[in-house]
Design a protein around this motif. Structure first.
Motif, short mmCIF file in Angstrom:
data_model
loop_
_atom_site.label_atom_id
_atom_site.label_comp_id
_atom_site.label_asym_id
_atom_site.label_seq_id
_atom_site.Cartn_x
_atom_site.Cartn_y
_atom_site.Cartn_z
N PRO A 1 -7.05 48.27 -4.97
CA PRO A 1 -6.15 47.31 -5.80
C PRO A 1 -6.40 45.92 -5.39
CG PRO A 1 -5.00 49.49 -4.96
CD PRO A 1 -6.11 49.30 -4.23
N SER A 2 -6.06 45.15 -6.17
CA SER A 2 -6.03 43.45 -6.14
C SER A 2 -5.54 42.95 -7.28
CB SER A 2 -7.48 43.15 -5.85
OG SER A 2 -7.67 41.86 -5.90
N THR B 1 -7.45 38.42 -5.58
CA THR B 1 -8.69 38.31 -5.37
C THR B 1 -9.58 38.63 -6.67
OG1 THR B 1 -8.32 39.04 -3.14
CG2 THR B 1 -10.79 38.87 -3.73
N ARG C 1 -15.10 45.09 -3.10
CA ARG C 1 -13.69 45.45 -2.44
C ARG C 1 -13.67 46.91 -2.23
NH1 ARG C 1 -7.63 43.67 -2.58
NH2 ARG C 1 -8.61 41.79 -1.88
N HIS D 1 -12.26 39.68 4.94
CA HIS D 1 -12.03 39.37 3.78
C HIS D 1 -12.41 37.65 3.89
CE1 HIS D 1 -10.32 38.88 -0.13
NE2 HIS D 1 -8.96 39.31 0.34
N GLN E 1 -10.91 35.18 1.38
CA GLN E 1 -9.67 34.88 1.71
C GLN E 1 -9.48 33.73 2.63
OE1 GLN E 1 -6.43 36.04 0.19
NE2 GLN E 1 -5.62 34.43 1.52
N PRO F 1 -0.49 40.39 -0.90
CA PRO F 1 0.93 40.27 -1.47
C PRO F 1 2.15 40.55 -0.20
CG PRO F 1 0.08 42.77 -1.59
CD PRO F 1 -0.97 41.71 -1.00
N1 CP Z 1 -4.91 38.54 -0.35
C1 CP Z 1 -5.34 39.29 -1.50
O1 CP Z 1 -6.58 39.83 -0.99
O2 CP Z 1 -4.55 39.84 -2.53
P1 CP Z 1 -5.04 40.81 -3.42
O3 CP Z 1 -5.01 42.23 -2.62
O4 CP Z 1 -4.04 40.88 -4.47
O5 CP Z 1 -6.27 40.66 -3.89
#
Ligand code: CP
Length: 308
Positions: free
Chosen positions: A50-51, A54, A103, A131, A134, A260
């Motif tokens: 999930p994301s 990103t 991912r 990551h 990020q 999150p």
């Molecule tokens: N910071 C980050 O990777 O958030 P997501 O998981 O929402 O992509």
């Protein structure tokens, strides 16, 4: 053909160039939100985990550069029928992807895809590994608020052991000459980062007086198997950036969080939404950092950095 799968061992000049390119793309977007630098290119967005941030920022980066994003939904893909990561990546290449963003829950997944498929690959988070985009957007955000990285002290507080964000930031910050202080519950610390020159502290109270930047992390419950985790009350008392703890910080300290957030656990609403918070700016910079990385791996020039 470039890859961007981790900041471990990254060349300092390449990292500084990516920070400058991200900032230049942001400046350019004020007058020209969309360009055709990647016109005709297709970017496969292979998100097996999930994301929100990103994924959407990579999609927006594609649109702003004139590329076609090939969005992938793991739940409705043939991966549910048992197709492997590498076979899925081969499909994306066969239908015309020029680069892949990956991912995945397995450490090393992006490197594996790069090796097998032979396309430029960007790591959008590999399990507890790295990551790097990020960290790049975090470095861009820091550079918006601090004078430079040499002599800067960054405190990273929370679940260090399971955090790919902590790892990539630690490698990137150390490459740029910053000091990195880590703190978290004993079961969630990571001694391997001490070999990268990071310093271990125990609690937020030990980090806060020295830090110029405080990066708060959530506990990655989805990756914890058997590690002892403190109660929420204990966690808040020793590692939580509560409104009261934030009031003790030096005036210039900025507060970051990759998201999150678990509001009321590692960070209070009043801090996350308060004047020290640069969390929204991190999200904004995510688009430009990812634009800079896509240009880099595809060998396309970014706009010239503007002095000042
Ligand atoms: N910071 C980050 O990777 O958030 P997501 O998981 O929402 O992509």
């Amino acid at each position: 053909m470039g890859q961007f799968t981790g900041l471990h061992g990254i060349d300092r000049d390449r990292l500084l160039a990516l920070i400058a390119a991200s900032r230049a793309l942001r400046t350019e977007a004020e007058a020209r939100p969309r360009t055709d630098r990647l016109h005709g290119k297709a970017i496969g967005l292979l998100f097996f985990e999930p994301s929100t941030r990103t994924r959407f920022s990579f999609e927006m980066a594609c649109h702003r550069l004139g590329a076609d994003p090939l969005a992938f939904n793991a739940a409705s893909s043939s991966s549910v029928k048992g197709e492997s990561l590498t076979d899925t990546a081969r499909v994306l290449k066969a239908v015309g992807a020029d680069a892949l963003v990956v991912r995945h829950k397995e450490v090393g997944a992006a490197d594996l895809v790069a090796e097998v498929v032979g396309l430029p690959v960007v790591n959008a988070g590999d399990g507890t590994g790295e990551h790097p985009t990020q960290a790049l957007l975090d470095l861009v955000t820091m550079s918006d608020h601090v004078g430079g990285f040499e002599g800067l002290t960054v405190g990273i507080v929370g679940d260090i052991r399971h955090s790919r964000v902590a790892r990539s930031n630690a490698y990137g910050l150390r490459a740029l000459g910053a000091r990195v202080l880590l703190a978290g519950p004993p079961s969630l610390q990571d001694a391997t980062l001490l070999q990268a020159g990071c310093e271990q502290r125990q609690t937020l109270a030990e980090v806060a007086p020295e830090a110029d930047v405080l990066m708060m992390l959530r506990i990655q419950r989805e990756r914890i198997a058997g590690a002892a985790v403190p109660s929420v009350a204990d966690y808040r008392a020793r590692w939580g950036l509560t409104e009261r703890a934030a009031a003790q910080l030096q005036d210039h300290v900025i507060v970051m969080h990759p998201g999150p957030m678990n509001r009321g656990v590692e960070i209070d609403d009043e801090v996350a939404d308060g004047p020290r918070s640069v969390i929204y700016g991190q999200m904004v910079n995510g688009v430009y950092a990812r634009m800079a990385v896509l240009l880099d791996v595809l060998g396309v020039e970014a706009p010239e950095a503007v002095a000042g």
